[in-house]
Design a protein around this motif. Structure first.
Motif, PDB file in Angstrom:
ATOM      1  N   ILE A  94     -65.842  66.457  40.894  1.00 47.82           N
ATOM      2  CA  ILE A  94     -65.245  65.828  42.069  1.00 47.82           C
ATOM      3  C   ILE A  94     -66.218  65.921  43.240  1.00 47.82           C
ATOM      4  O   ILE A  94     -66.710  67.004  43.575  1.00 47.82           O
ATOM      5  CB  ILE A  94     -63.901  66.502  42.425  1.00 47.82           C
ATOM      6  CG1 ILE A  94     -62.894  66.306  41.284  1.00 47.82           C
ATOM      7  CG2 ILE A  94     -63.347  65.922  43.727  1.00 47.82           C
ATOM      8  CD1 ILE A  94     -61.570  67.001  41.503  1.00 47.82           C
ATOM      9  N   LEU A  95     -66.528  64.786  43.842  1.00 50.63           N
ATOM     10  CA  LEU A  95     -67.421  64.715  44.993  1.00 50.63           C
ATOM     11  C   LEU A  95     -66.672  64.178  46.205  1.00 50.63           C
ATOM     12  O   LEU A  95     -65.630  63.515  46.070  1.00 50.63           O
ATOM     13  CB  LEU A  95     -68.612  63.801  44.691  1.00 50.63           C
ATOM     14  CG  LEU A  95     -69.541  64.179  43.530  1.00 50.63           C
ATOM     15  CD1 LEU A  95     -70.611  63.109  43.375  1.00 50.63           C
ATOM     16  CD2 LEU A  95     -70.176  65.541  43.767  1.00 50.63           C
ATOM     17  N   ASP A  96     -67.236  64.439  47.386  1.00 50.29           N
ATOM     18  CA  ASP A  96     -66.660  63.879  48.605  1.00 50.29           C
ATOM     19  C   ASP A  96     -66.971  62.391  48.713  1.00 50.29           C
ATOM     20  O   ASP A  96     -66.194  61.608  49.267  1.00 50.29           O
ATOM     21  CB  ASP A  96     -67.196  64.620  49.832  1.00 50.29           C
ATOM     22  CG  ASP A  96     -66.661  66.043  49.921  1.00 50.29           C
ATOM     23  OD1 ASP A  96     -67.381  66.926  50.442  1.00 50.29           O
ATOM     24  OD2 ASP A  96     -65.532  66.273  49.437  1.00 50.29           O
TER      25      ASP A  96
ATOM     26  N   ALA B 186     -67.681  57.128  38.836  1.00 49.11           N
ATOM     27  CA  ALA B 186     -68.936  56.700  38.212  1.00 49.11           C
ATOM     28  C   ALA B 186     -69.133  57.525  36.953  1.00 49.11           C
ATOM     29  O   ALA B 186     -69.023  58.754  36.982  1.00 49.11           O
ATOM     30  CB  ALA B 186     -70.105  56.895  39.165  1.00 49.11           C
ATOM     31  N   VAL B 187     -69.394  56.827  35.855  1.00 49.43           N
ATOM     32  CA  VAL B 187     -69.489  57.489  34.550  1.00 49.43           C
ATOM     33  C   VAL B 187     -70.865  57.251  33.956  1.00 49.43           C
ATOM     34  O   VAL B 187     -71.405  56.146  34.033  1.00 49.43           O
ATOM     35  CB  VAL B 187     -68.387  56.954  33.596  1.00 49.43           C
ATOM     36  CG1 VAL B 187     -68.614  57.433  32.179  1.00 49.43           C
ATOM     37  CG2 VAL B 187     -67.010  57.375  34.096  1.00 49.43           C
TER      38      VAL B 187
ATOM     39  N   LEU C 250     -69.992  62.085  31.171  1.00 53.58           N
ATOM     40  CA  LEU C 250     -69.857  62.829  32.423  1.00 53.58           C
ATOM     41  C   LEU C 250     -69.299  61.884  33.470  1.00 53.58           C
ATOM     42  O   LEU C 250     -69.763  60.742  33.602  1.00 53.58           O
ATOM     43  CB  LEU C 250     -71.218  63.363  32.876  1.00 53.58           C
ATOM     44  CG  LEU C 250     -71.294  63.961  34.295  1.00 53.58           C
ATOM     45  CD1 LEU C 250     -70.439  65.211  34.409  1.00 53.58           C
ATOM     46  CD2 LEU C 250     -72.737  64.263  34.678  1.00 53.58           C
ATOM     47  N   ALA C 251     -68.309  62.339  34.224  1.00 58.75           N
ATOM     48  CA  ALA C 251     -67.687  61.501  35.244  1.00 58.75           C
ATOM     49  C   ALA C 251     -67.785  62.155  36.617  1.00 58.75           C
ATOM     50  O   ALA C 251     -67.516  63.355  36.766  1.00 58.75           O
ATOM     51  CB  ALA C 251     -66.226  61.243  34.899  1.00 58.75           C
ATOM     52  N   TYR C 252     -68.183  61.365  37.602  1.00 58.28           N
ATOM     53  CA  TYR C 252     -68.133  61.773  39.005  1.00 58.28           C
ATOM     54  C   TYR C 252     -66.976  61.021  39.650  1.00 58.28           C
ATOM     55  O   TYR C 252     -66.873  59.790  39.524  1.00 58.28           O
ATOM     56  CB  TYR C 252     -69.439  61.430  39.713  1.00 58.28           C
ATOM     57  CG  TYR C 252     -70.611  62.300  39.321  1.00 58.28           C
ATOM     58  CD1 TYR C 252     -70.820  63.539  39.931  1.00 58.28           C
ATOM     59  CD2 TYR C 252     -71.504  61.879  38.340  1.00 58.28           C
ATOM     60  CE1 TYR C 252     -71.895  64.335  39.579  1.00 58.28           C
ATOM     61  CE2 TYR C 252     -72.590  62.671  37.981  1.00 58.28           C
ATOM     62  CZ  TYR C 252     -72.776  63.903  38.601  1.00 58.28           C
ATOM     63  OH  TYR C 252     -73.842  64.691  38.239  1.00 58.28           O
ATOM     64  N   VAL C 253     -66.108  61.741  40.341  1.00 57.68           N
ATOM     65  CA  VAL C 253     -64.896  61.133  40.880  1.00 57.68           C
ATOM     66  C   VAL C 253     -64.730  61.507  42.354  1.00 57.68           C
ATOM     67  O   VAL C 253     -64.971  62.657  42.751  1.00 57.68           O
ATOM     68  CB  VAL C 253     -63.653  61.612  40.092  1.00 57.68           C
ATOM     69  CG1 VAL C 253     -62.369  61.070  40.713  1.00 57.68           C
ATOM     70  CG2 VAL C 253     -63.756  61.176  38.636  1.00 57.68           C
ATOM     71  N   VAL C 254     -64.310  60.521  43.152  1.00 53.61           N
ATOM     72  CA  VAL C 254     -63.937  60.748  44.541  1.00 53.61           C
ATOM     73  C   VAL C 254     -62.431  60.524  44.648  1.00 53.61           C
ATOM     74  O   VAL C 254     -61.921  59.486  44.207  1.00 53.61           O
ATOM     75  CB  VAL C 254     -64.688  59.799  45.495  1.00 53.61           C
ATOM     76  CG1 VAL C 254     -64.212  59.997  46.937  1.00 53.61           C
ATOM     77  CG2 VAL C 254     -66.189  60.020  45.394  1.00 53.61           C
TER      78      VAL C 254
END
Length: 518
Positions: free
Chosen positions: A493-495, A445-446, A459-463
């Protein structure tokens, strides 16, 4: 009338007037026209015909200006591409845009060999020499590559000029500008000769650009803001361009001191750098009479600080590629309202609609829509997207806005999830699609976050599927597939990503999380 015919007229009526200054050398309108005519003939001899598509992978040099006007002169369509794009990004545009010939900087010569495999329909490459050894490198290419490669310089000196520009229909497509799309792939906005001419003519009139003006052309010319405001409009007014290859505060102050420019256009990031540059003497820019900002909203504090330091008024406006691009600007003859994008420019109408396509009352928020001779004819090979964007003659911008009682518009928010990095549009979906090319990325998700220098940053959130991939490796992966300004400034990085009951990612939660960390 069109841009080509008007510049041709200037070259005959004011032959000795300077058209542009580049790297210490002046070029007259007559010399410019001669180069345009020669290169137009050369393109024809290479097999480029009316309606064919020609890609430009060029920066701020005379090569771009000459190539643009030569391409339009023969009725072909120009497709400007950011030369800093990755091979993946270039390949999509070239393939989707049905490009027949490409004009590129010598630094991109290695791309030609790649192109033989990934876009074989391109039959000619014209290389613009900027380094002394370029011609030798071209001669050393493999035979199957060399036969498709031509020297820009050699074509100019070996080709005879034509006499007059080719007649064309005002509704013929002059340029296709690829804009980042919410589907993950950019969309090609088709701008006609009428679109380009009318917007250049109307913004020149609205901003009172004169024949004695000298416009600093440091915004990237492959971007529509620069193309209209500091290329086409000044040329239409018989003014002079000061072409600057790369933006540098030090260079802008030198140009101000030595060349006495009168017009400067930039994005807020540029104004911030100029304001913060400790070595800059405000007196070096005292010749500026017209200063305009676009690309994204300028912080009101920066606007006031810049004006106070340099004793010049900054006028903000609004535009988008699909509108060639300018629709609004703060007027020069009336009150300037900080934070506003201004009022309708000449011959262009803006309104604010609700979701039913009805105009909302003054002060109420809705979607900004626009109509006028500057609005594109549609997206290339995308009829459904065109129908969604242009309804009942109105172009729906996707931006939420309001209008006050005096006809000034204010952008309230962006309906689309667009991120504006230093004046460049970045769409989250495009960056997310890049992450999904990585086999170890499960979800991404960006979103945009505030940045003191660029306005916004990515900003990027990555699983991840497995924990073996590092943040550094993900940054490297992005750099391989995306141009620099689209690459995330930070990757977290997220779970798992937060989702609602239907499985939709809750971007607002991520946004709040990001802002709470700031």
């Amino acid at each position: 009338m069109n841009l080509v015919s008007e510049v041709y007229r200037t070259s005959t009526e004011q032959a000795d007037k300077v058209a542009y200054h580049f790297m210490g050398k002046d070029t007259t309108y007559k010399e410019f026209e001669d180069s345009v005519s020669r290169f137009a003939t050369a393109l024809k001899e290479l097999g480029v015909e009316k309606g064919d598509h020609v890609a430009f992978l060029l920066g701020n040099t005379p090569h771009f200006i000459i190539s643009l006007y030569a391409t339009m002169r023969i009725g072909a369509t120009a497709i400007p591409i950011n030369p800093l794009y990755t091979t993946d990004e270039i390949t999509y545009i070239v393939q989707n845009g049905d490009v027949k010939a490409a004009i590129l900087l010598d630094a991109l010569l290695p791309l030609v060999e790649v192109g033989l495999q990934v876009f074989p329909d391109v039959h000619s490459y014209v290389v613009c020499e900027t380094k002394p050894d370029t011609f030798e490198k071209m001669q050393a290419l493999p035979a199957n590559v060399k036969e498709k490669v031509h020297s820009f310089h050699q074509l100019l000196i070996q080709t005879k000029p034509e006499v007059k520009p080719t007649m064309m229909n005002e509704d013929d497509t002059a340029i296709i500008l690829y804009t980042s799309g919410t589907t993950g792939h950019p969309k090609g906005a088709m701008l006609t000769h009428k679109n380009l001419y009318s917007n250049a003519r109307d913004i020149a009139k609205y901003l009172q650009i004169r024949a004695d003006d000298r416009a600093v052309t440091t915004l990237p010319v492959f971007h529509v803001f620069a193309l209209t405001v500091v290329v086409n409009a000044p040329l239409l007014a018989s003014a002079q361009l000061i072409i600057v290859p790369h933006f540098s505060p030090k260079e802008i102050f030198r140009i101000g001191r030595e060349l006495q420019p009168t017009v400067f256009a930039g994005v807020p990031t540029m104004f911030n750098f100029l304001y913060q540059f400790s070595e800059g003497d405000p007196n070096d820019l005292k010749s500026l009479r017209l200063v305009v900002s676009g690309g994204s909203s300028m912080p009101v504090s920066l606007l006031h600080n810049f004006e106070e330091k340099f004793k010049v008024r900054v006028s903000e406006g609004y535009g988008l590629s699909e509108a060639s691009p300018v629709t609004c600007f703060n007027p020069l003859d009336r009150e300037r309202k900080p934070g506003s994008i201004g009022t309708n420019i000449v011959n262009v109408e803006n309104k604010v609609f609700n979701e039913l396509g009805e105009e909302v009352p003054v002060g109420k928020v809705g979607e900004l829509v626009v109509r006028g001779p500057n609005v594109m004819k549609g997206y290339y090979k995308m009829p459904e997207e065109t129908a969604a964007a242009i309804r009942d003659g109105w172009l729906y911008t996707g931006d939420l806005a309001r209008m006050d009682e005096e006809g000034y518009f204010y952008i309230v928010d962006r309906k689309k999830d667009i991120i504006i990095v230093g004046g460049y549009n970045v769409y989250p979906r495009e960056v997310e699609e890049t992450f999904y090319k990585n086999s170890n990325v499960l979800e991404a998700a960006v979103l945009g976050i505030p940045d003191p220098n660029l306005g916004e940053a990515v900003l990027a959130y990555v699983v991840l599927k497995e924990k073996s991939t590092t943040v550094d490796e993900l940054h490297a992966f992005c750099k391989e597939h995306l141009v620099k300004y689209k690459c995330p400034k930070e990757i977290i990085i997220l779970d798992e990503l937060p989702k609602n009951a239907t499985g939709k990612i809750l971007r607002r939660n991520l946004k709040n999380q990001a802002l709470s960390r700031a």
